[in-house]
Design an enzyme around this catalytic site. Structure first.
Site, PDB file in Angstrom:
ATOM      1  N   ARG A   1       8.933  -5.672  13.003  1.00 31.83           N
ATOM      2  CA  ARG A   1      10.012  -4.769  12.589  1.00 31.83           C
ATOM      3  C   ARG A   1      10.948  -5.524  11.672  1.00 31.83           C
ATOM      4  O   ARG A   1      11.270  -6.696  11.945  1.00 31.83           O
ATOM      5  CB  ARG A   1      10.817  -4.304  13.811  1.00 31.83           C
ATOM      6  CG  ARG A   1      10.141  -3.276  14.668  1.00 31.83           C
ATOM      7  CD  ARG A   1      10.827  -3.178  16.004  1.00 31.83           C
ATOM      8  NE  ARG A   1      10.854  -4.475  16.670  1.00 31.83           N
ATOM      9  CZ  ARG A   1      11.641  -4.779  17.691  1.00 31.83           C
ATOM     10  NH1 ARG A   1      12.493  -3.901  18.156  1.00 31.83           N
ATOM     11  NH2 ARG A   1      11.599  -5.979  18.248  1.00 31.83           N
TER      12      ARG A   1
ATOM     13  N   LYS B   1      18.257   1.067   8.803  1.00 28.14           N
ATOM     14  CA  LYS B   1      18.573   0.592  10.151  1.00 28.14           C
ATOM     15  C   LYS B   1      19.354  -0.714  10.007  1.00 28.14           C
ATOM     16  O   LYS B   1      19.546  -1.198   8.885  1.00 28.14           O
ATOM     17  CB  LYS B   1      17.314   0.407  10.987  1.00 28.14           C
ATOM     18  CG  LYS B   1      16.396  -0.692  10.491  1.00 28.14           C
ATOM     19  CD  LYS B   1      15.309  -0.954  11.524  1.00 28.14           C
ATOM     20  CE  LYS B   1      14.575  -2.215  11.184  1.00 28.14           C
ATOM     21  NZ  LYS B   1      13.586  -2.573  12.182  1.00 28.14           N
TER      22      LYS B   1
ATOM     23  N   CYS C   1       7.862   1.979   6.313  1.00 28.09           N
ATOM     24  CA  CYS C   1       6.601   2.130   7.061  1.00 28.09           C
ATOM     25  C   CYS C   1       6.370   3.518   7.639  1.00 28.09           C
ATOM     26  O   CYS C   1       5.383   4.168   7.311  1.00 28.09           O
ATOM     27  CB  CYS C   1       6.550   1.099   8.173  1.00 28.09           C
ATOM     28  SG  CYS C   1       6.799  -0.567   7.553  1.00 28.09           S
TER      29      CYS C   1
ATOM     30  N   ARG D   1      14.876   1.817   1.605  1.00 25.91           N
ATOM     31  CA  ARG D   1      13.761   2.738   1.412  1.00 25.91           C
ATOM     32  C   ARG D   1      13.759   3.860   2.456  1.00 25.91           C
ATOM     33  O   ARG D   1      13.817   3.607   3.646  1.00 25.91           O
ATOM     34  CB  ARG D   1      12.429   1.989   1.431  1.00 25.91           C
ATOM     35  CG  ARG D   1      12.178   1.271   0.116  1.00 25.91           C
ATOM     36  CD  ARG D   1      10.936   0.453   0.178  1.00 25.91           C
ATOM     37  NE  ARG D   1      11.108  -0.738   1.001  1.00 25.91           N
ATOM     38  CZ  ARG D   1      10.135  -1.616   1.222  1.00 25.91           C
ATOM     39  NH1 ARG D   1       8.932  -1.417   0.715  1.00 25.91           N
ATOM     40  NH2 ARG D   1      10.370  -2.688   1.944  1.00 25.91           N
TER      41      ARG D   1
ATOM     42  N   PHE E   1      12.293   3.341  21.640  1.00 27.96           N
ATOM     43  CA  PHE E   1      12.106   4.340  20.587  1.00 27.96           C
ATOM     44  C   PHE E   1      12.412   5.762  21.070  1.00 27.96           C
ATOM     45  O   PHE E   1      11.795   6.727  20.652  1.00 27.96           O
ATOM     46  CB  PHE E   1      10.713   4.213  19.939  1.00 27.96           C
ATOM     47  CG  PHE E   1      10.691   3.087  18.936  1.00 27.96           C
ATOM     48  CD1 PHE E   1      10.822   1.774  19.366  1.00 27.96           C
ATOM     49  CD2 PHE E   1      10.612   3.335  17.570  1.00 27.96           C
ATOM     50  CE1 PHE E   1      10.868   0.727  18.461  1.00 27.96           C
ATOM     51  CE2 PHE E   1      10.664   2.298  16.655  1.00 27.96           C
ATOM     52  CZ  PHE E   1      10.784   0.992  17.105  1.00 27.96           C
ATOM     53  N   LEU E   2      13.376   5.824  21.979  1.00 28.54           N
ATOM     54  CA  LEU E   2      13.868   7.139  22.423  1.00 28.54           C
ATOM     55  C   LEU E   2      15.353   7.256  22.115  1.00 28.54           C
ATOM     56  O   LEU E   2      16.085   7.919  22.832  1.00 28.54           O
ATOM     57  CB  LEU E   2      13.627   7.323  23.923  1.00 28.54           C
ATOM     58  CG  LEU E   2      12.231   7.759  24.377  1.00 28.54           C
ATOM     59  CD1 LEU E   2      12.182   7.958  25.881  1.00 28.54           C
ATOM     60  CD2 LEU E   2      11.781   9.049  23.678  1.00 28.54           C
TER      61      LEU E   2
ATOM     62  N   GLY F   1      13.498   6.251   8.910  1.00 30.40           N
ATOM     63  CA  GLY F   1      13.265   5.894   7.508  1.00 30.40           C
ATOM     64  C   GLY F   1      12.526   4.574   7.411  1.00 30.40           C
ATOM     65  O   GLY F   1      11.780   4.203   8.321  1.00 30.40           O
TER      66      GLY F   1
ATOM     67  N   PHE G   1       2.726  -5.966  13.333  1.00 31.57           N
ATOM     68  CA  PHE G   1       3.606  -5.033  14.048  1.00 31.57           C
ATOM     69  C   PHE G   1       5.047  -5.532  14.001  1.00 31.57           C
ATOM     70  O   PHE G   1       5.787  -5.434  14.968  1.00 31.57           O
ATOM     71  CB  PHE G   1       3.129  -4.852  15.489  1.00 31.57           C
ATOM     72  CG  PHE G   1       1.710  -4.339  15.593  1.00 31.57           C
ATOM     73  CD1 PHE G   1       1.425  -3.011  15.320  1.00 31.57           C
ATOM     74  CD2 PHE G   1       0.660  -5.187  15.922  1.00 31.57           C
ATOM     75  CE1 PHE G   1       0.117  -2.527  15.391  1.00 31.57           C
ATOM     76  CE2 PHE G   1      -0.652  -4.712  15.996  1.00 31.57           C
ATOM     77  CZ  PHE G   1      -0.919  -3.379  15.735  1.00 31.57           C
TER      78      PHE G   1
ATOM     79  N   THR H   1       0.867  -1.190   0.000  1.00 37.92           N
ATOM     80  CA  THR H   1       0.000   0.000   0.000  1.00 37.92           C
ATOM     81  C   THR H   1       0.905   1.242   0.000  1.00 37.92           C
ATOM     82  O   THR H   1       0.950   1.987   0.972  1.00 37.92           O
ATOM     83  CB  THR H   1      -0.925   0.024   1.243  1.00 37.92           C
ATOM     84  OG1 THR H   1      -0.111  -0.103   2.436  1.00 37.92           O
ATOM     85  CG2 THR H   1      -1.928  -1.088   1.231  1.00 37.92           C
TER      86      THR H   1
HETATM   87  C1  UGA Z   1       8.064  -0.247  12.009  1.00 35.08           C
HETATM   88  C2  UGA Z   1       7.400  -0.558  13.372  1.00 35.08           C
HETATM   89  O1  UGA Z   1       8.366  -0.506  14.426  1.00 35.08           O
HETATM   90  C3  UGA Z   1       6.734  -1.940  13.358  1.00 35.08           C
HETATM   91  O2  UGA Z   1       6.026  -2.141  14.577  1.00 35.08           O
HETATM   92  C4  UGA Z   1       5.744  -1.983  12.188  1.00 35.08           C
HETATM   93  O3  UGA Z   1       5.128  -3.256  12.076  1.00 35.08           O
HETATM   94  C5  UGA Z   1       6.472  -1.691  10.877  1.00 35.08           C
HETATM   95  O4  UGA Z   1       7.087  -0.388  10.977  1.00 35.08           O
HETATM   96  C6  UGA Z   1       5.450  -1.714   9.774  1.00 35.08           C
HETATM   97  O5  UGA Z   1       4.541  -0.884   9.794  1.00 35.08           O
HETATM   98  O6  UGA Z   1       5.484  -2.654   8.962  1.00 35.08           O
HETATM   99  P1  UGA Z   1      10.400  -0.905  10.855  1.00 35.08           P
HETATM  100  O7  UGA Z   1      10.046   0.113   9.810  1.00 35.08           O
HETATM  101  O8  UGA Z   1      10.885  -2.236  10.433  1.00 35.08           O
HETATM  102  O9  UGA Z   1       9.137  -1.174  11.830  1.00 35.08           O
HETATM  103  O10 UGA Z   1      11.560  -0.261  11.725  1.00 35.08           O
HETATM  104  P2  UGA Z   1      11.766   0.361  13.186  1.00 35.08           P
HETATM  105  O11 UGA Z   1      12.620  -0.534  13.964  1.00 35.08           O
HETATM  106  O12 UGA Z   1      10.495   0.774  13.796  1.00 35.08           O
HETATM  107  O13 UGA Z   1      12.618   1.652  12.809  1.00 35.08           O
HETATM  108  C7  UGA Z   1      12.086   2.695  11.994  1.00 35.08           C
HETATM  109  C8  UGA Z   1      13.029   3.862  11.950  1.00 35.08           C
HETATM  110  O14 UGA Z   1      13.123   4.506  13.215  1.00 35.08           O
HETATM  111  C9  UGA Z   1      14.468   3.499  11.574  1.00 35.08           C
HETATM  112  O15 UGA Z   1      14.968   4.478  10.713  1.00 35.08           O
HETATM  113  C10 UGA Z   1      15.202   3.506  12.911  1.00 35.08           C
HETATM  114  O16 UGA Z   1      16.566   3.751  12.779  1.00 35.08           O
HETATM  115  C11 UGA Z   1      14.478   4.637  13.612  1.00 35.08           C
HETATM  116  N1  UGA Z   1      14.566   4.592  15.082  1.00 35.08           N
HETATM  117  C12 UGA Z   1      13.954   3.607  15.777  1.00 35.08           C
HETATM  118  C13 UGA Z   1      15.261   5.591  15.763  1.00 35.08           C
HETATM  119  O17 UGA Z   1      15.835   6.517  15.145  1.00 35.08           O
HETATM  120  N2  UGA Z   1      15.301   5.569  17.123  1.00 35.08           N
HETATM  121  C14 UGA Z   1      14.694   4.601  17.841  1.00 35.08           C
HETATM  122  O18 UGA Z   1      14.761   4.648  19.093  1.00 35.08           O
HETATM  123  C15 UGA Z   1      14.005   3.586  17.159  1.00 35.08           C
END
Ligand code: UGA
Length: 432
Positions: free
Chosen positions: A154, A324, A263, A331, A252-253, A260, A152, A86
């Site tokens: 990651r 990450k 999602c 993406r 997530f702090l 990026g 949900f 989507t």
């Molecule tokens: C995210 C959500 O965490 C999942 O719960 C969700 O299912 C998924 O999107 C989705 O909608 O499919 P994801 O995109 O794999 O998962 O990655 P995250 O681990 O959430 O990280 C997202 C971004 O936030 C990355 O760029 C990461 O580096 C950044 N981030 C994360 C931070 O800068 N600081 C943090 O403390 C955590």
């Protein structure tokens, strides 16, 4: 139970494989025949730790099948998960639901007995209502139920997130499908996962609200990090101090580059668009999007300052370019903004990533890939730690590059400033 996953992208493949590992008969369908043939040979199109082993195991014991025949696969299944993409629409910021509705139309032609049709893809509020309308055109209402079951997972942690979820959300407007879904998830519920049942629309919104809230948390701490840099405070003290308040929570702090991935950027845009559609201004999320878009500019400005505004011909190394760690996904990675910008200003960029060469930089002058960390560091003036891979967490820079001292800009706060400075390197990090 007999399950059919439509779409073998990230969501469909991981969920399908994990459901088969719980003992269900799962058939994963994709219109891309090449992909299906590769999957049958145990070749996985995405980088996800542990996934390939589970695919091979469950394919061998015949709990997991792959097919490009949607019609037959739907007919032979009781529960159908729609797991297609989507993405953001080419114009505007709402979600493009064309793949969802195309699949719904195809499913509507293959309902031969009662089936539950589930959206696992992230879909805006009221999408389930539309799917129900499509299915009703060809089928009587007692032949199907439309359910929302957002994921949900990651990237990089998907199998663990599937197996030990914080919660399982089922949005359905009828009791029968709720009972069946609870039964499907019973192996995870018995291990402690919370099961939440809500209306279908609520489940759709829970997913968007969750992603938007997490994106807000990250953006919040990134802005606080900016203030910490100006006031001589360590942002990690702030994260710990705030996070211990149970109402806030510590996850997530982590301050860093712009968030990026496939999602958060897409879903924050889509939820504000849904808000606009229903004449509700989601102003907090809108400002999160803006702040995150500006994040790369702020970090780029810092790079210029670190190099005393002399970027031309400076040799800059990027350690990690994906959005990450533990994923090969580029993406909306902030490296896609930072690397071209620095290259345009005349910097000579080398990068190393544990998931290898990236086509994204192929056409950019003065950007090259090195296949070892050591080679990427060789001759560098500035090393930017962009992604928090374990591979970068205990490097002995002194040993790796004898003689020449470079500057380190650690965008993930991996290292202790005092230790690194003790080794004789100039060191900068985020919010400290
Ligand atoms: C995210 C959500 O965490 C999942 O719960 C969700 O299912 C998924 O999107 C989705 O909608 O499919 P994801 O995109 O794999 O998962 O990655 P995250 O681990 O959430 O990280 C997202 C971004 O936030 C990355 O760029 C990461 O580096 C950044 N981030 C994360 C931070 O800068 N600081 C943090 O403390 C955590």
């Amino acid at each position: 139970m007999k399950l059919c996953m439509i779409g073998t992208g990230y969501v469909g493949l991981v969920s399908g494989v994990c459901f088969s590992d719980l003992g269900n008969d799962v058939i994963c369908v994709d219109k891309d025949i090449n992909k299906i043939n590769l999957l049958k040979k145990g070749k996985i199109p995405i980088y996800e730790p542990g996934l390939s082993e589970l695919v091979i195991k469950n394919y061998k014991n015949k709990k997991l099948k792959f097919s490009s025949d949607l019609k037959t696969s739907v007919k032979n299944s009781d529960i159908i998960f729609i797991c297609v993409g989507t993405p953001t629409k080419k114009s505007g910021s709402s979600a493009d639901l064309s793949q969802i509705y195309n699949v719904a139309k195809k499913i509507s032609l293959s309902i031969n007995k009662f089936k539950i049709i589930i959206t696992k893809s992230t879909v805006p509020v009221t999408t389930g209502d539309q799917i129900e309308k499509i299915l009703s055109k060809k089928n009587s209402k007692n032949k199907f139920a439309v359910v929302s079951n957002p994921e949900f997972l990651r990237e990089g942690e998907a199998i663990r997130d599937f197996t030990y979820p914080d919660r399982i959300v089922i949005g359905s407007n009828d009791k029968k499908s709720n009972r069946i879904m609870k039964n499907l998830y019973s192996p995870l519920i018995s291990k402690g996962a919370q099961y939440i049942h809500s209306s279908r629309r609520a489940a759709e919104l829970i997913k968007y609200a969750s992603n938007a809230f997490l994106a807000t948390k990250i953006t919040f701490i990134n802005e606080i990090a900016n203030l910490c840099e100006k006031t001589g405070i360590n942002v990690e003290d702030i994260s710990i101090g705030m996070g211990l308040d149970k109402r806030i929570g510590s996850r997530f702090l982590r301050a860093g580059p712009a968030y990026g991935g496939s999602c958060f950027p897409k879903d924050t845009r889509a939820i504000t668009s849904t808000g606009d559609e229903f004449k509700t201004n989601l102003s907090v999320i809108k400002s999160v999007i803006k702040s995150n878009q500006n994040r790369s500019n702020i970090l780029l400005k810092r790079v210029h300052e670190i190099l005393k505004n002399k970027v031309k011909n400076k040799k800059i190394t990027f350690l990690g370019v994906t959005f990450k760690a533990n994923t090969d996904d580029m993406r909306d990675s902030s490296s896609l903004i930072m690397i071209p910008s620095l290259a345009k200003k005349g910097a000579l960029i080398k990068y190393f990533d544990p998931t290898g060469y990236k086509k994204d930089f192929e056409k950019i002058k003065n950007v090259s890939y090195e296949n070892t960390i050591k080679k990427s560091l060789d001759g560098s003036d500035l090393v930017i730690i962009h992604t928090e891979w374990n591979d970068f967490k205990s490097l002995n820079f002194k040993k790796l590059v004898k003689g020449k001292k470079f500057i380190i800009y650690d965008m993930r706060n991996i290292y202790s400033p005092t230790k690194i400075k003790g080794q004789g390197f100039k060191y900068f990090s985020i919010g400290r």
